[in-house]
Write an enzyme that holds these catalytic residues in place. Sequence first.
Site, short mmCIF file in Angstrom:
data_model
loop_
_atom_site.label_atom_id
_atom_site.label_comp_id
_atom_site.label_asym_id
_atom_site.label_seq_id
_atom_site.Cartn_x
_atom_site.Cartn_y
_atom_site.Cartn_z
N TYR A 149 -11.31 17.03 13.08
CA TYR A 149 -10.55 17.33 11.66
C TYR A 149 -11.24 16.62 10.54
N ALA A 150 -11.91 17.57 9.60
CA ALA A 150 -12.62 17.04 8.73
C ALA A 150 -11.97 17.38 7.13
N THR A 152 -11.62 14.15 4.87
CA THR A 152 -12.07 13.10 4.05
C THR A 152 -13.68 13.22 3.68
N ARG A 320 -4.89 -22.82 29.82
CA ARG A 320 -5.71 -23.69 29.02
C ARG A 320 -5.00 -25.07 28.83
N GLN A 341 3.75 -21.72 20.41
CA GLN A 341 4.79 -20.75 20.54
C GLN A 341 5.08 -20.34 19.25
N ARG A 343 3.29 -19.58 17.27
CA ARG A 343 2.25 -18.56 16.62
C ARG A 343 2.38 -17.32 17.31
N GLU A 434 -5.40 7.84 8.34
CA GLU A 434 -4.40 8.42 8.14
C GLU A 434 -3.39 7.94 6.85
C1 LIG Z 1 -2.41 12.99 21.20
C2 LIG Z 1 -2.14 11.69 20.43
C3 LIG Z 1 -1.73 11.90 18.98
C4 LIG Z 1 -1.95 11.00 18.38
C5 LIG Z 1 -2.87 9.71 18.20
C6 LIG Z 1 -2.22 8.59 18.48
C7 LIG Z 1 -2.88 7.49 17.80
C8 LIG Z 1 -4.10 7.50 16.99
C9 LIG Z 1 -5.14 6.98 17.83
C10 LIG Z 1 -6.25 7.22 17.66
C11 LIG Z 1 -6.61 7.66 16.17
C12 LIG Z 1 -8.31 7.74 15.89
C13 LIG Z 1 -8.86 7.91 14.94
C14 LIG Z 1 -8.16 8.37 13.70
C15 LIG Z 1 -8.59 9.50 13.08
C16 LIG Z 1 -8.13 9.49 11.59
C17 LIG Z 1 -7.94 10.52 11.10
C18 LIG Z 1 -7.87 10.62 9.75
O1 LIG Z 1 -7.78 9.55 8.88
S1 LIG Z 1 -7.61 11.91 9.06
C19 LIG Z 1 -7.42 11.86 7.00
C20 LIG Z 1 -6.33 11.25 6.67
N1 LIG Z 1 -6.05 11.29 5.38
C21 LIG Z 1 -5.07 11.20 4.82
O2 LIG Z 1 -4.10 10.57 5.35
C22 LIG Z 1 -5.23 10.92 3.25
C23 LIG Z 1 -4.11 10.42 2.67
N2 LIG Z 1 -3.67 11.17 1.49
C24 LIG Z 1 -2.33 12.05 1.46
O3 LIG Z 1 -1.79 12.19 2.56
C25 LIG Z 1 -2.14 12.86 0.20
O4 LIG Z 1 -2.96 12.67 -0.71
C26 LIG Z 1 -0.87 11.79 -0.57
C27 LIG Z 1 0.34 11.99 0.37
C28 LIG Z 1 -1.20 10.34 -0.83
C29 LIG Z 1 -0.36 12.46 -1.89
O5 LIG Z 1 -0.58 13.92 -1.89
P1 LIG Z 1 -0.40 14.81 -2.96
O6 LIG Z 1 -0.59 16.38 -2.45
O7 LIG Z 1 -1.11 14.42 -4.16
O8 LIG Z 1 1.31 14.63 -3.25
P2 LIG Z 1 2.09 13.69 -4.13
O9 LIG Z 1 1.72 12.38 -3.82
O10 LIG Z 1 2.16 14.10 -5.58
O11 LIG Z 1 3.60 14.10 -3.50
C30 LIG Z 1 4.13 15.61 -3.71
C31 LIG Z 1 5.47 15.57 -2.79
O12 LIG Z 1 4.75 15.93 -1.57
C32 LIG Z 1 5.23 14.86 -0.73
N3 LIG Z 1 4.36 14.85 0.27
C33 LIG Z 1 3.00 14.33 0.60
N4 LIG Z 1 2.65 14.35 1.79
C34 LIG Z 1 3.63 14.87 2.37
C35 LIG Z 1 3.64 15.19 3.85
N5 LIG Z 1 2.66 14.96 4.73
N6 LIG Z 1 4.61 15.57 4.58
C36 LIG Z 1 5.87 16.08 3.47
N7 LIG Z 1 5.84 15.82 2.09
C37 LIG Z 1 4.67 15.06 1.74
C38 LIG Z 1 5.59 13.80 -1.71
O13 LIG Z 1 6.59 12.72 -0.81
C39 LIG Z 1 5.89 14.37 -2.50
O14 LIG Z 1 7.46 14.64 -2.59
P3 LIG Z 1 8.56 14.57 -3.63
O15 LIG Z 1 7.71 15.33 -4.68
O16 LIG Z 1 8.60 13.19 -3.92
O17 LIG Z 1 9.69 15.04 -3.01
C1 LIG Z 2 -11.97 4.38 11.98
C2 LIG Z 2 -11.65 5.69 10.81
C3 LIG Z 2 -11.53 6.83 11.21
C4 LIG Z 2 -11.48 7.94 10.40
N1 LIG Z 2 -11.34 9.22 10.87
C5 LIG Z 2 -11.15 10.47 10.17
C6 LIG Z 2 -11.24 11.72 10.36
O1 LIG Z 2 -11.36 11.90 11.69
N2 LIG Z 2 -11.13 12.58 9.63
C7 LIG Z 2 -11.06 12.32 8.41
O2 LIG Z 2 -11.04 13.40 7.52
N3 LIG Z 2 -11.14 11.28 7.83
C8 LIG Z 2 -11.09 10.10 8.70
N4 LIG Z 2 -11.36 8.79 8.13
C9 LIG Z 2 -11.07 8.52 6.81
C10 LIG Z 2 -9.87 8.04 6.28
O3 LIG Z 2 -8.74 8.88 6.51
C11 LIG Z 2 -9.94 7.53 4.64
O4 LIG Z 2 -10.68 6.70 4.72
C12 LIG Z 2 -8.58 7.10 4.40
O5 LIG Z 2 -7.53 8.10 4.34
C13 LIG Z 2 -8.53 6.08 3.06
O6 LIG Z 2 -9.10 6.90 2.06
P1 LIG Z 2 -10.34 6.23 1.32
O7 LIG Z 2 -11.61 5.89 2.04
O8 LIG Z 2 -10.65 7.55 0.29
O9 LIG Z 2 -9.62 5.23 0.58
P2 LIG Z 2 -9.39 4.68 -0.99
O10 LIG Z 2 -8.52 5.72 -1.71
O11 LIG Z 2 -10.93 4.84 -1.60
O12 LIG Z 2 -8.89 3.43 -0.96
C14 LIG Z 2 -9.76 2.12 -1.58
C15 LIG Z 2 -8.42 1.42 -2.41
O13 LIG Z 2 -8.11 2.22 -3.41
C16 LIG Z 2 -6.62 2.05 -3.24
N5 LIG Z 2 -5.85 3.38 -3.79
C17 LIG Z 2 -6.30 4.50 -3.72
N6 LIG Z 2 -5.63 5.37 -4.47
C18 LIG Z 2 -4.42 4.73 -4.91
C19 LIG Z 2 -3.40 5.24 -5.59
N7 LIG Z 2 -3.19 6.08 -5.73
N8 LIG Z 2 -2.64 4.08 -5.83
C20 LIG Z 2 -2.83 3.09 -5.54
N9 LIG Z 2 -3.88 2.42 -5.02
C21 LIG Z 2 -4.93 3.33 -4.79
C22 LIG Z 2 -6.38 1.91 -1.88
O14 LIG Z 2 -4.84 1.28 -1.85
C23 LIG Z 2 -7.51 0.92 -1.46
O15 LIG Z 2 -7.10 -0.16 -1.67
C24 LIG Z 2 -11.50 7.72 9.04
C25 LIG Z 2 -11.37 6.45 8.58
C26 LIG Z 2 -11.66 5.41 9.34
C27 LIG Z 2 -11.73 4.06 8.94
#
Ligand SMILES: CC/C=C\C/C=C\C/C=C\C/C=C\CC/C=C/C(=O)SCCNC(=O)CCNC(=O)[C@H](O)C(C)(C)COP(=O)(O)OP(=O)(O)OC[C@H]1O[C@@H](n2cnc3c(N)ncnc32)[C@H](O)[C@@H]1OP(=O)(O)O
Ligand SMILES: Cc1cc2nc3c(=O)[nH]c(=O)nc-3n(C[C@H](O)[C@H](O)[C@H](O)COP(=O)(O)OP(=O)(O)OC[C@H]3O[C@@H](n4cnc5c(N)ncnc54)[C@H](O)[C@@H]3O)c2cc1C
Length: 654
Positions: A149-150, A152, A320, A341, A343, A434
């Site tokens: 899932y690409a 970021t 220990r 404890q 801790r 996430e």
């Molecule tokens: C089979 C096993 C299953 C699982 C595995 C288990 C465990 C895991 C194990 C290992 C994991 C290993 C590796 C990890 C892999 C990692 C992958 C990644 O990291 S992928 C990349 C992830 N990236 C992010 O999470 C990005 C974060 N940013 C966001 O989600 C959005 O940008 C953000 C929500 C911050 C803002 O979005 P935006 O579009 O700008 O919306 P806005 O804030 O303006 O809100 C508007 C409106 O939308 C609502 N909303 C936002 N997101 C959601 C949503 N997801 N669903 C529903 N609604 C959403 C938001 O609340 C708002 O609503 P209102 O207007 O207030 O009503």
């Molecule tokens: C182990 C690992 C696995 C990953 N796997 C995947 C993957 O499979 N696929 C994928 O797509 N991505 C993946 N990622 C990326 C990951 O999802 C992002 O790094 C994560 O969502 C955070 O985004 P960022 O790096 O842009 O952080 P930034 O947004 O740059 O965060 C930096 C700082 O800025 C602050 N900040 C940013 N925005 C705001 C705001 N609006 N308000 C207040 N504070 C803010 C944050 O709180 C934080 O303190 C992975 C990352 C890691 C570490």
Amino acid sequence: MSAHLNAALREGDNPELTEERRKATFDTRKLADEFFGSHLARRRREIAKAIDAIPELHDTKPLPFMTREEKVEEAARKVFTLSKHITDIVDLSNNRETQSLNEMVIGIEGMPISLHFAMFIPALQGQADDEQKREWLDRAIRMEIIGTYAQTELGHGTNLRMLETTATYDKQNKEFILNSPTLTSLKWWPGNMGKSCNYAIVVANLIIDDKLLGPHSFMVQLRDENSHETMPNIQIGDIGPKMAYNSSDNGFLKLSNLRIPRRNMLMKHAKVQEDGTYKKPPHEKLAYSAMVHVRSHMITQHAMLLAYALSISTRYSCIRRQGYIDPKKDEVKVIEYQTQQHRLFPHIARAYAFAFAGTESIRKFEIMKRSLEAGNIELIADLHALTSGLKAVVTYLAGQGIEQARQACGGHGYSMASYMGEIYGVGIAGCTYEGENLVMMQQLGRYLIKAVKSVKEGKKPTGYVAYLAHAGQRHSLIDCRPNEGYAEHIRAFEHIARRQTFRAAERLQKYENSGLSTEQAWNNCTVELNRASRLHTRLFIACNFYERVLDVEDMAVREVLEDLLHLHLNYELIDIASYALEAKKIRPNAVSLVDSWEITDREHRSVLGRRDGHVYENLFKWAKSSDLNQNDVLPSHKKHLLPMMLNARKQSKL
Ligand SMILES: CC/C=C\C/C=C\C/C=C\C/C=C\CC/C=C/C(=O)SCCNC(=O)CCNC(=O)[C@H](O)C(C)(C)COP(=O)(O)OP(=O)(O)OC[C@H]1O[C@@H](n2cnc3c(N)ncnc32)[C@H](O)[C@@H]1OP(=O)(O)O
Ligand SMILES: Cc1cc2nc3c(=O)[nH]c(=O)nc-3n(C[C@H](O)[C@H](O)[C@H](O)COP(=O)(O)OP(=O)(O)OC[C@H]3O[C@@H](n4cnc5c(N)ncnc54)[C@H](O)[C@@H]3O)c2cc1C
């Protein structure tokens, strides 16, 4: 409890641990049934037994002694070996069974198909239409292709709207043209993308007729299916070593005018017709479904990481011996110290509380999924708020608990023999991936502010925010005495969370009234808002724990869970001061509470946390197997340090 009921008792174990296990007041198998759910607990035992019988699935040497290349290879070897046995061992449609098998065999450091199962398949399930599922999902489930899932990028992870990768629709050719126009638009981080995957779901900003339509998901082939060579117009590689997860090849990706067919956009919800007509999805954020899926599963995963760390440190604390409580007697087990404890035990209580909250978040996710399949989008906002809060609070607190568990092991906790370093590194990654924790707290904050507005309009919010309307039931912390029963604790908890949420809402209102823009006013209140989100989530965890304990039928198990609940509520509410009493109650069951997590030695990969307690002899074995001990004098020493010293000596004789 008679000792024979304790399933963890075995001949030949360290007597220090046997002594502990004999004190158990409950049957550890029955508590395991509550922690995992009885089906998963039984399946985990069967899975562990099946692995024991297949030597190719065992570690070839401890992971900390491997180089990164060896780790990557070892994970790939095990994935391949598992592929021959997996359907005999687990039901592949059961995520938690499969995850348990993977953790027992491959471990927590990552593997080439993590993202394939965690996000690629869920994204296809949630966002591909039926025809697309037939084309890709079935092949993915059969593992003919491996995907990731690409999303970021080097420059943007949090702010998805500003992703720079573009997917421009070309009406003439009925294709999308994908581009990474800048350095900061390179995809960066996706798990397993560097070397292992041949497909990716790429999240890109959709452009039709120069109009920007926001992030959408596209299926992109990264590598040739036969040769595994990188496809044309694509540049791809590994991003290098990380704090942990070094068995995983997190990658970078550059797309240069890559053309893909129109039907490679996932079109279950949003659609682009041949003539370029765009059809909006029924809910704007359905494209984010794979993230919500992982967030809902992260809670049980982090409860388990915390359980790993605590079972290592609790068992080790009973082996220990250091210092005296009574100088006339022998040195005591370090678990006897009140500080030890204090801790550990609140974190043991949290591990149980988090596991129960995680089971609930997975259940809620499944309910939302079914309701969405029936065309109902109403549950999406509730689930997003719940999982955003839980993900942030649980990953953070689990990280704190793991670090306390490490410190509880003293110096040996810092050796990789304890495996604490890896558990911590993997645990804290969850604070970032996430959705960065403080950002996810704000998502829940938005939801809470909406609930306050509806209370102020005289409406009665339901579900997890119903308590916000109960402003009449005011109780102060001072009224809350530990023995008054848990309902009183919960009401005090609700009061504190409600007060903070209203305080944040009032502050926001004040800033908005002062003429600040909505965004500026919001930014000025985010510290208060995040506090409210934290309290709300901790309240949810506590209520869920409370309700869960009420359901337990076995009286001995219920009693020990009530002890943990009592400790949890007091710890959460009044911090450390009031729980010395509880610590005394937990002490005799400490080892059995962690034995109930039924974590095998193979799964633990920790010398300190061994089930049999034979720590010291195995620490010595561990040290002897270090690569650095294979030569009496290291070649690098001969090359650099020895000549340096010889030279210094020669100089001093002159
Ligand atoms: C089979 C096993 C299953 C699982 C595995 C288990 C465990 C895991 C194990 C290992 C994991 C290993 C590796 C990890 C892999 C990692 C992958 C990644 O990291 S992928 C990349 C992830 N990236 C992010 O999470 C990005 C974060 N940013 C966001 O989600 C959005 O940008 C953000 C929500 C911050 C803002 O979005 P935006 O579009 O700008 O919306 P806005 O804030 O303006 O809100 C508007 C409106 O939308 C609502 N909303 C936002 N997101 C959601 C949503 N997801 N669903 C529903 N609604 C959403 C938001 O609340 C708002 O609503 P209102 O207007 O207030 O009503
Ligand atoms: C182990 C690992 C696995 C990953 N796997 C995947 C993957 O499979 N696929 C994928 O797509 N991505 C993946 N990622 C990326 C990951 O999802 C992002 O790094 C994560 O969502 C955070 O985004 P960022 O790096 O842009 O952080 P930034 O947004 O740059 O965060 C930096 C700082 O800025 C602050 N900040 C940013 N925005 C705001 C705001 N609006 N308000 C207040 N504070 C803010 C944050 O709180 C934080 O303190 C992975 C990352 C890691 C570490």
